[in-house]
Design a protein around this motif. Structure first.
Motif, PDB file in Angstrom:
ATOM      1  N   ASP A  78       0.808  -1.208   0.000  1.00  0.00           N
ATOM      2  CA  ASP A  78       0.000   0.000   0.000  1.00  0.00           C
ATOM      3  C   ASP A  78       0.845   1.263   0.000  1.00  0.00           C
ATOM      4  O   ASP A  78       0.558   2.209  -0.710  1.00  0.00           O
ATOM      5  CB  ASP A  78      -0.950   0.010   1.194  1.00  0.00           C
ATOM      6  N   ILE A  79       1.889   1.265   0.786  1.00  0.00           N
ATOM      7  CA  ILE A  79       2.721   2.463   0.899  1.00  0.00           C
ATOM      8  C   ILE A  79       3.618   2.653  -0.312  1.00  0.00           C
ATOM      9  O   ILE A  79       3.652   3.716  -0.921  1.00  0.00           O
ATOM     10  CB  ILE A  79       3.580   2.403   2.172  1.00  0.00           C
ATOM     11  N   VAL A  80       4.356   1.613  -0.670  1.00  0.00           N
ATOM     12  CA  VAL A  80       5.386   1.765  -1.696  1.00  0.00           C
ATOM     13  C   VAL A  80       4.848   1.554  -3.095  1.00  0.00           C
ATOM     14  O   VAL A  80       5.001   2.404  -3.962  1.00  0.00           O
ATOM     15  CB  VAL A  80       6.564   0.816  -1.416  1.00  0.00           C
ATOM     16  N   VAL A  81       4.195   0.454  -3.330  1.00  0.00           N
ATOM     17  CA  VAL A  81       3.788   0.130  -4.689  1.00  0.00           C
ATOM     18  C   VAL A  81       2.670   1.042  -5.166  1.00  0.00           C
ATOM     19  O   VAL A  81       2.788   1.684  -6.203  1.00  0.00           O
ATOM     20  CB  VAL A  81       3.396  -1.362  -4.807  1.00  0.00           C
ATOM     21  N   LYS A  82       1.569   1.138  -4.405  1.00  0.00           N
ATOM     22  CA  LYS A  82       0.446   1.960  -4.853  1.00  0.00           C
ATOM     23  C   LYS A  82       0.841   3.424  -4.982  1.00  0.00           C
ATOM     24  O   LYS A  82       0.345   4.111  -5.854  1.00  0.00           O
ATOM     25  CB  LYS A  82      -0.740   1.805  -3.920  1.00  0.00           C
ATOM     26  N   SER A  83       1.722   3.903  -4.135  1.00  0.00           N
ATOM     27  CA  SER A  83       2.103   5.309  -4.202  1.00  0.00           C
ATOM     28  C   SER A  83       3.009   5.600  -5.393  1.00  0.00           C
ATOM     29  O   SER A  83       3.189   6.740  -5.764  1.00  0.00           O
ATOM     30  CB  SER A  83       2.785   5.754  -2.909  1.00  0.00           C
ATOM     31  N   ASN A  84       3.569   4.563  -6.002  1.00  0.00           N
ATOM     32  CA  ASN A  84       4.474   4.767  -7.129  1.00  0.00           C
ATOM     33  C   ASN A  84       3.919   4.302  -8.468  1.00  0.00           C
ATOM     34  O   ASN A  84       4.571   4.472  -9.483  1.00  0.00           O
ATOM     35  CB  ASN A  84       5.803   4.051  -6.855  1.00  0.00           C
ATOM     36  N   ILE A  85       2.721   3.705  -8.516  1.00  0.00           N
ATOM     37  CA  ILE A  85       2.138   3.279  -9.782  1.00  0.00           C
ATOM     38  C   ILE A  85       1.910   4.501 -10.660  1.00  0.00           C
ATOM     39  O   ILE A  85       1.364   5.499 -10.236  1.00  0.00           O
ATOM     40  CB  ILE A  85       0.823   2.516  -9.552  1.00  0.00           C
ATOM     41  N   GLY A  86       2.353   4.418 -11.902  1.00  0.00           N
ATOM     42  CA  GLY A  86       2.147   5.493 -12.849  1.00  0.00           C
ATOM     43  C   GLY A  86       3.161   6.610 -12.765  1.00  0.00           C
ATOM     44  O   GLY A  86       3.163   7.516 -13.584  1.00  0.00           O
ATOM     45  N   ARG A  87       4.047   6.564 -11.829  1.00  0.00           N
ATOM     46  CA  ARG A  87       5.082   7.597 -11.746  1.00  0.00           C
ATOM     47  C   ARG A  87       6.241   7.208 -12.639  1.00  0.00           C
ATOM     48  O   ARG A  87       6.540   6.056 -12.824  1.00  0.00           O
ATOM     49  CB  ARG A  87       5.598   7.738 -10.311  1.00  0.00           C
ATOM     50  N   SER A  88       6.922   8.197 -13.144  1.00  0.00           N
ATOM     51  CA  SER A  88       8.144   7.930 -13.888  1.00  0.00           C
ATOM     52  C   SER A  88       9.222   7.571 -12.892  1.00  0.00           C
ATOM     53  O   SER A  88       8.953   7.374 -11.727  1.00  0.00           O
ATOM     54  CB  SER A  88       8.533   9.165 -14.702  1.00  0.00           C
ATOM     55  N   ASN A  89      10.452   7.511 -13.312  1.00  0.00           N
ATOM     56  CA  ASN A  89      11.530   7.105 -12.414  1.00  0.00           C
ATOM     57  C   ASN A  89      11.945   8.229 -11.483  1.00  0.00           C
ATOM     58  O   ASN A  89      13.116   8.426 -11.228  1.00  0.00           O
ATOM     59  CB  ASN A  89      12.732   6.607 -13.228  1.00  0.00           C
ATOM     60  N   GLN A  90      10.976   8.951 -10.955  1.00  0.00           N
ATOM     61  CA  GLN A  90      11.280  10.008  -9.991  1.00  0.00           C
ATOM     62  C   GLN A  90      11.820   9.385  -8.718  1.00  0.00           C
ATOM     63  O   GLN A  90      11.427   8.307  -8.314  1.00  0.00           O
ATOM     64  CB  GLN A  90      10.008  10.762  -9.604  1.00  0.00           C
ATOM     65  N   THR A  91      12.707  10.089  -8.077  1.00  0.00           N
ATOM     66  CA  THR A  91      13.189   9.648  -6.775  1.00  0.00           C
ATOM     67  C   THR A  91      12.400  10.398  -5.729  1.00  0.00           C
ATOM     68  O   THR A  91      12.412  11.609  -5.669  1.00  0.00           O
ATOM     69  CB  THR A  91      14.692   9.961  -6.625  1.00  0.00           C
ATOM     70  N   ASN A  92      11.675   9.645  -4.911  1.00  0.00           N
ATOM     71  CA  ASN A  92      10.870  10.253  -3.860  1.00  0.00           C
ATOM     72  C   ASN A  92      11.497   9.944  -2.520  1.00  0.00           C
ATOM     73  O   ASN A  92      11.967   8.854  -2.284  1.00  0.00           O
ATOM     74  CB  ASN A  92       9.446   9.690  -3.895  1.00  0.00           C
ATOM     75  N   SER A  93      11.473  10.911  -1.644  1.00  0.00           N
ATOM     76  CA  SER A  93      12.079  10.675  -0.339  1.00  0.00           C
ATOM     77  C   SER A  93      11.246   9.688   0.460  1.00  0.00           C
ATOM     78  O   SER A  93      10.022   9.659   0.362  1.00  0.00           O
ATOM     79  CB  SER A  93      12.199  11.989   0.437  1.00  0.00           C
ATOM     80  N   PHE A  94      11.933   8.873   1.221  1.00  0.00           N
ATOM     81  CA  PHE A  94      11.265   7.888   2.056  1.00  0.00           C
ATOM     82  C   PHE A  94      10.344   8.571   3.051  1.00  0.00           C
ATOM     83  O   PHE A  94       9.205   8.141   3.261  1.00  0.00           O
ATOM     84  CB  PHE A  94      12.317   7.030   2.769  1.00  0.00           C
ATOM     85  N   ASP A  95      10.794   9.667   3.652  1.00  0.00           N
ATOM     86  CA  ASP A  95       9.955  10.370   4.610  1.00  0.00           C
ATOM     87  C   ASP A  95       8.706  10.948   3.940  1.00  0.00           C
ATOM     88  O   ASP A  95       7.647  10.991   4.556  1.00  0.00           O
ATOM     89  CB  ASP A  95      10.733  11.478   5.315  1.00  0.00           C
ATOM     90  N   GLY A  96       8.826  11.363   2.700  1.00  0.00           N
ATOM     91  CA  GLY A  96       7.651  11.847   1.970  1.00  0.00           C
ATOM     92  C   GLY A  96       6.623  10.751   1.787  1.00  0.00           C
ATOM     93  O   GLY A  96       5.420  10.963   1.958  1.00  0.00           O
ATOM     94  N   ASP A  97       7.095   9.554   1.442  1.00  0.00           N
ATOM     95  CA  ASP A  97       6.201   8.407   1.303  1.00  0.00           C
ATOM     96  C   ASP A  97       5.589   8.037   2.651  1.00  0.00           C
ATOM     97  O   ASP A  97       4.410   7.708   2.733  1.00  0.00           O
ATOM     98  CB  ASP A  97       6.941   7.202   0.721  1.00  0.00           C
TER      99      ASP A  97
END
Length: 151
Positions: free
Chosen positions: A65-84
């Protein structure tokens, strides 16, 4: 790509848990992620799940739920762990007061199909493990500790 239901995730977890011990390894999680087009290194994955080498079903559902769903459809952006984590915290903080109560935790876990009162779980004891100031609630820092700690 559409989101998976709790039933779908349970089926996936059961298939990956070949020995039936209720755990799947980080290597198995990496293999699964690659199959769905989510490429990561073992080091990146270990940063996300903490020092553990395996996940139980609840950890797997939360990870999805946290990692996969939050990144579906995103390009190879680097997102901070704390942001997630902040986004995940908002999922659990239903009333938006900056804390996760026992009732909120139970409602969200129920929504994910991860809570069954007949199993005798106690959300207060789940919170108390990480509730460093003993107020009966999880603030963001306590939630962060919970999410990065191994079981």
């Amino acid at each position: 790509m559409s989101s998976l239901s709790a039933n779908d995730l349970h089926k996936i977890f059961t298939k990956l848990d070949k020995n039936g011990d209720g755990l799947i390894s980080i290597d198995q999680v990496k293999w699964l992620l690659e199959r769905i087009g989510f490429h990561t290194t073992l080091e990146e994955l270990q940063r996300l799940v903490g020092p553990t080498t395996s996940l139980d079903s609840i950890e797997f559902f939360i990870f999805y739920d946290i990692v996969v769903k939050s990144n579906i459809g995103r390009s190879n952006q680097t997102n901070s762990f704390d942001g997630d984590l902040a986004e995940a915290f908002k999922v659990f903080d239903l009333n938006g007061d900056g804390f996760i109560s026992c009732e909120e935790l139970q409602k969200v876990l129920s929504r994910f199909g991860l809570w069954d009162e007949r199993e005798g779980r106690d959300c207060k004891s789940m919170i108390n493990i990480f509730d460093t100031n003993s107020d009966g609630l999880l603030d963001f820092e306590e939630f962060r500790t919970m999410m990065v700690s191994s079981s």
